[in-house]
Design a protein around this motif. Structure first.
Motif, PDB file in Angstrom:
ATOM      1  N   ILE A  87     -36.350 -33.058 -19.174  1.00  0.00           N
ATOM      2  CA  ILE A  87     -37.498 -32.265 -19.628  1.00  0.00           C
ATOM      3  C   ILE A  87     -38.783 -32.764 -18.977  1.00  0.00           C
ATOM      4  O   ILE A  87     -39.626 -31.979 -18.536  1.00  0.00           O
ATOM      5  CB  ILE A  87     -37.612 -32.312 -21.167  1.00  0.00           C
ATOM      6  CG1 ILE A  87     -36.430 -31.569 -21.803  1.00  0.00           C
ATOM      7  CG2 ILE A  87     -38.924 -31.705 -21.642  1.00  0.00           C
ATOM      8  CD1 ILE A  87     -36.376 -31.668 -23.311  1.00  0.00           C
ATOM      9  N   ASP A  88     -38.919 -34.090 -18.878  1.00  0.00           N
ATOM     10  CA  ASP A  88     -40.123 -34.665 -18.277  1.00  0.00           C
ATOM     11  C   ASP A  88     -40.245 -34.264 -16.809  1.00  0.00           C
ATOM     12  O   ASP A  88     -41.328 -33.900 -16.341  1.00  0.00           O
ATOM     13  CB  ASP A  88     -40.083 -36.189 -18.408  1.00  0.00           C
ATOM     14  CG  ASP A  88     -41.351 -36.840 -17.889  1.00  0.00           C
ATOM     15  OD1 ASP A  88     -42.383 -36.742 -18.569  1.00  0.00           O
ATOM     16  OD2 ASP A  88     -41.313 -37.432 -16.793  1.00  0.00           O
ATOM     17  N   ASP A  89     -39.136 -34.304 -16.057  1.00  0.00           N
ATOM     18  CA  ASP A  89     -39.167 -33.941 -14.634  1.00  0.00           C
ATOM     19  C   ASP A  89     -39.481 -32.459 -14.436  1.00  0.00           C
ATOM     20  O   ASP A  89     -40.264 -32.088 -13.556  1.00  0.00           O
ATOM     21  CB  ASP A  89     -37.828 -34.282 -13.974  1.00  0.00           C
ATOM     22  CG  ASP A  89     -37.670 -35.780 -13.749  1.00  0.00           C
ATOM     23  OD1 ASP A  89     -38.697 -36.483 -13.782  1.00  0.00           O
ATOM     24  OD2 ASP A  89     -36.535 -36.240 -13.562  1.00  0.00           O
ATOM     25  N   LEU A  90     -38.871 -31.589 -15.244  1.00  0.00           N
ATOM     26  CA  LEU A  90     -39.116 -30.148 -15.113  1.00  0.00           C
ATOM     27  C   LEU A  90     -40.550 -29.796 -15.501  1.00  0.00           C
ATOM     28  O   LEU A  90     -41.163 -28.912 -14.901  1.00  0.00           O
ATOM     29  CB  LEU A  90     -38.127 -29.366 -15.986  1.00  0.00           C
ATOM     30  CG  LEU A  90     -36.659 -29.417 -15.540  1.00  0.00           C
ATOM     31  CD1 LEU A  90     -35.775 -28.660 -16.521  1.00  0.00           C
ATOM     32  CD2 LEU A  90     -36.497 -28.834 -14.140  1.00  0.00           C
ATOM     33  N   LYS A  91     -41.085 -30.493 -16.492  1.00  0.00           N
ATOM     34  CA  LYS A  91     -42.473 -30.255 -16.897  1.00  0.00           C
ATOM     35  C   LYS A  91     -43.425 -30.707 -15.793  1.00  0.00           C
ATOM     36  O   LYS A  91     -44.426 -30.050 -15.501  1.00  0.00           O
ATOM     37  CB  LYS A  91     -42.779 -31.006 -18.195  1.00  0.00           C
ATOM     38  CG  LYS A  91     -44.184 -30.736 -18.736  1.00  0.00           C
ATOM     39  CD  LYS A  91     -44.385 -31.429 -20.072  1.00  0.00           C
ATOM     40  CE  LYS A  91     -45.779 -31.128 -20.628  1.00  0.00           C
ATOM     41  NZ  LYS A  91     -46.845 -31.674 -19.774  1.00  0.00           N
ATOM     42  N   ARG A  92     -43.098 -31.842 -15.143  1.00  0.00           N
ATOM     43  CA  ARG A  92     -43.933 -32.341 -14.052  1.00  0.00           C
ATOM     44  C   ARG A  92     -43.953 -31.360 -12.883  1.00  0.00           C
ATOM     45  O   ARG A  92     -44.952 -31.220 -12.185  1.00  0.00           O
ATOM     46  CB  ARG A  92     -43.412 -33.704 -13.583  1.00  0.00           C
ATOM     47  CG  ARG A  92     -44.353 -34.395 -12.592  1.00  0.00           C
ATOM     48  CD  ARG A  92     -43.789 -35.714 -12.089  1.00  0.00           C
ATOM     49  NE  ARG A  92     -43.601 -36.653 -13.174  1.00  0.00           N
ATOM     50  CZ  ARG A  92     -42.414 -37.056 -13.609  1.00  0.00           C
ATOM     51  NH1 ARG A  92     -41.312 -36.595 -13.045  1.00  0.00           N
ATOM     52  NH2 ARG A  92     -42.313 -37.918 -14.595  1.00  0.00           N
ATOM     53  N   GLU A  93     -42.820 -30.665 -12.664  1.00  0.00           N
ATOM     54  CA  GLU A  93     -42.743 -29.668 -11.592  1.00  0.00           C
ATOM     55  C   GLU A  93     -43.332 -28.317 -12.021  1.00  0.00           C
ATOM     56  O   GLU A  93     -43.291 -27.352 -11.264  1.00  0.00           O
ATOM     57  CB  GLU A  93     -41.280 -29.466 -11.173  1.00  0.00           C
ATOM     58  CG  GLU A  93     -40.640 -30.684 -10.525  1.00  0.00           C
ATOM     59  CD  GLU A  93     -41.295 -31.053  -9.210  1.00  0.00           C
ATOM     60  OE1 GLU A  93     -41.769 -30.126  -8.525  1.00  0.00           O
ATOM     61  OE2 GLU A  93     -41.354 -32.251  -8.888  1.00  0.00           O
ATOM     62  N   ASN A  94     -43.856 -28.268 -13.242  1.00  0.00           N
ATOM     63  CA  ASN A  94     -44.500 -27.047 -13.765  1.00  0.00           C
ATOM     64  C   ASN A  94     -43.524 -25.876 -13.845  1.00  0.00           C
ATOM     65  O   ASN A  94     -43.894 -24.724 -13.638  1.00  0.00           O
ATOM     66  CB  ASN A  94     -45.705 -26.666 -12.894  1.00  0.00           C
ATOM     67  CG  ASN A  94     -46.688 -25.780 -13.649  1.00  0.00           C
ATOM     68  OD1 ASN A  94     -46.814 -25.871 -14.872  1.00  0.00           O
ATOM     69  ND2 ASN A  94     -47.381 -24.919 -12.929  1.00  0.00           N
ATOM     70  N   LEU A  95     -42.256 -26.188 -14.164  1.00  0.00           N
ATOM     71  CA  LEU A  95     -41.234 -25.147 -14.266  1.00  0.00           C
ATOM     72  C   LEU A  95     -40.998 -24.705 -15.705  1.00  0.00           C
ATOM     73  O   LEU A  95     -40.430 -23.641 -15.934  1.00  0.00           O
ATOM     74  CB  LEU A  95     -39.911 -25.651 -13.672  1.00  0.00           C
ATOM     75  CG  LEU A  95     -39.939 -25.983 -12.173  1.00  0.00           C
ATOM     76  CD1 LEU A  95     -38.628 -26.610 -11.750  1.00  0.00           C
ATOM     77  CD2 LEU A  95     -40.208 -24.726 -11.365  1.00  0.00           C
ATOM     78  N   ILE A  96     -41.413 -25.525 -16.665  1.00  0.00           N
ATOM     79  CA  ILE A  96     -41.177 -25.195 -18.067  1.00  0.00           C
ATOM     80  C   ILE A  96     -42.438 -25.427 -18.888  1.00  0.00           C
ATOM     81  O   ILE A  96     -43.356 -26.134 -18.463  1.00  0.00           O
ATOM     82  CB  ILE A  96     -40.021 -26.037 -18.662  1.00  0.00           C
ATOM     83  CG1 ILE A  96     -40.365 -27.529 -18.601  1.00  0.00           C
ATOM     84  CG2 ILE A  96     -38.715 -25.750 -17.953  1.00  0.00           C
ATOM     85  CD1 ILE A  96     -39.354 -28.417 -19.312  1.00  0.00           C
ATOM     86  N   ALA A  97     -42.451 -24.819 -20.070  1.00  0.00           N
ATOM     87  CA  ALA A  97     -43.524 -25.040 -21.044  1.00  0.00           C
ATOM     88  C   ALA A  97     -42.888 -25.605 -22.308  1.00  0.00           C
ATOM     89  O   ALA A  97     -41.793 -25.190 -22.700  1.00  0.00           O
ATOM     90  CB  ALA A  97     -44.248 -23.731 -21.349  1.00  0.00           C
ATOM     91  N   ILE A  98     -43.547 -26.577 -22.930  1.00  0.00           N
ATOM     92  CA  ILE A  98     -42.978 -27.218 -24.114  1.00  0.00           C
ATOM     93  C   ILE A  98     -43.910 -27.041 -25.303  1.00  0.00           C
ATOM     94  O   ILE A  98     -45.116 -26.862 -25.153  1.00  0.00           O
ATOM     95  CB  ILE A  98     -42.722 -28.723 -23.866  1.00  0.00           C
ATOM     96  CG1 ILE A  98     -44.042 -29.452 -23.612  1.00  0.00           C
ATOM     97  CG2 ILE A  98     -41.774 -28.916 -22.700  1.00  0.00           C
ATOM     98  CD1 ILE A  98     -43.893 -30.954 -23.499  1.00  0.00           C
ATOM     99  N   SER A  99     -43.321 -27.099 -26.491  1.00  0.00           N
ATOM    100  CA  SER A  99     -44.110 -26.987 -27.713  1.00  0.00           C
ATOM    101  C   SER A  99     -44.808 -28.310 -28.002  1.00  0.00           C
ATOM    102  O   SER A  99     -44.381 -29.372 -27.552  1.00  0.00           O
ATOM    103  CB  SER A  99     -43.204 -26.609 -28.886  1.00  0.00           C
ATOM    104  OG  SER A  99     -42.250 -27.632 -29.115  1.00  0.00           O
ATOM    105  N   SER A 100     -45.894 -28.249 -28.755  1.00  0.00           N
ATOM    106  CA  SER A 100     -46.623 -29.470 -29.112  1.00  0.00           C
ATOM    107  C   SER A 100     -45.872 -30.271 -30.172  1.00  0.00           C
ATOM    108  O   SER A 100     -45.994 -31.490 -30.252  1.00  0.00           O
ATOM    109  CB  SER A 100     -48.020 -29.113 -29.620  1.00  0.00           C
ATOM    110  OG  SER A 100     -47.928 -28.233 -30.735  1.00  0.00           O
ATOM    111  N   GLU A 101     -45.082 -29.585 -30.973  1.00  0.00           N
ATOM    112  CA  GLU A 101     -44.316 -30.266 -32.021  1.00  0.00           C
ATOM    113  C   GLU A 101     -43.060 -30.894 -31.427  1.00  0.00           C
ATOM    114  O   GLU A 101     -42.371 -30.286 -30.611  1.00  0.00           O
ATOM    115  CB  GLU A 101     -43.925 -29.273 -33.116  1.00  0.00           C
ATOM    116  CG  GLU A 101     -43.212 -29.918 -34.290  1.00  0.00           C
ATOM    117  CD  GLU A 101     -42.811 -28.901 -35.347  1.00  0.00           C
ATOM    118  OE1 GLU A 101     -42.116 -29.291 -36.299  1.00  0.00           O
ATOM    119  OE2 GLU A 101     -43.187 -27.717 -35.201  1.00  0.00           O
TER     120      GLU A 101
END
Length: 229
Positions: free
Chosen positions: A44-58
């Motif tokens: 999840i951290d790698d995909l978020k760094r590549e701006n491919l996914i969006a995650i919830s704040s919770e």
């Protein structure tokens, strides 16, 4: 593509099919893939760094009392693009662009003369690219398995660590160090530092070690259980 990269792609495809996945669905995906949820944290951290996914704040703990959390919901961003750079594909694209550029000149000059110039130009630039590619080739990729075994003695601590990573490509750094100690490695921390410097492994968030494509592939003659015996 190593096994960790395959998991990245598999998880992204899983999300593409659903568009949005919940905490329970992500944990279920881990069970189906046969991996520990802690590896999902790195994915999840790698995909978020590549701006491919969006995650919830919770966020929510992956296991009760573990203090390790992941978002309760993850979604795919619109039109994600995965780019896999391959040298031969780049060469083809460059060649096509050159030909298209030269074709516009055909309106003003003789066709046969221009075609000869195009072929000569592509051959010359192709030779230059081949020289560059030879200069940038990793020495590890050119080294045969016999040369690797000569370079790293089978009795050395580094060889034991590489043999371990050939079998367990993704492992927690604490577990890695403990297993090396059980395998009579004198200074596991020093060995881990050398592996990182050589680019054989990458350290991801929360202490997860993943083998890279640079890791030498060694013939496995004994199981790890036999090594620890």
């Amino acid at each position: 593509m190593n096994q960790y990269q395959s998991l990245l792609k598999s998880f992204l495809n899983f999300m593409k099919n659903k568009g949005r996945v919940s905490f329970e669905e992500m944990i279920s995906w881990c069970r189906n893939e046969g991996i520990e949820p802690i590896i999902l944290v790195a994915i999840i951290d790698d995909l978020k760094r590549e701006n491919l996914i969006a995650i919830s704040s919770e966020e929510r703990e992956i296991a009760e009392g573990s203090m390790i959390t992941i978002p309760v919901e993850v979604s795919v961003k619109e039109k994600p693009i995965l780019v896999e750079r391959r040298r031969r594909d780049v060469k083809r694209i460059k060649s096509r662009r050159r030909v298209k550029g030269y074709q516009s000149i055909l309106k003003f000059l003789k066709k046969e003369e221009i075609e000869e110039k195009v072929e000569e130009k592509i051959k010359e630039e192709g030779k230059e690219e081949n020289k560059e590619s030879l200069g940038n080739t990793s020495p590890i990729s050119e080294t045969s398995s016999r040369e690797i075994e000569q370079l790293i003695s089978k009795d050395s601590d580094l060889y034991k660590a590489i043999q371990y990573l050939n079998r367990y490509w993704s492992v927690g750094d604490i577990r890695f160090i403990e297993d090396l100690k059980r395998n009579n490695v004198k200074d596991p921390e020093k060995v881990l530092k050398e592996l990182l410097e050589r680019g054989y492994v990458e350290r991801h968030p929360l202490g997860v070690l993943n083998a890279t494509d640079k890791l030498p592939q060694l013939p496995t003659k004994k199981s790890f259980a036999e090594m620890l015996a």
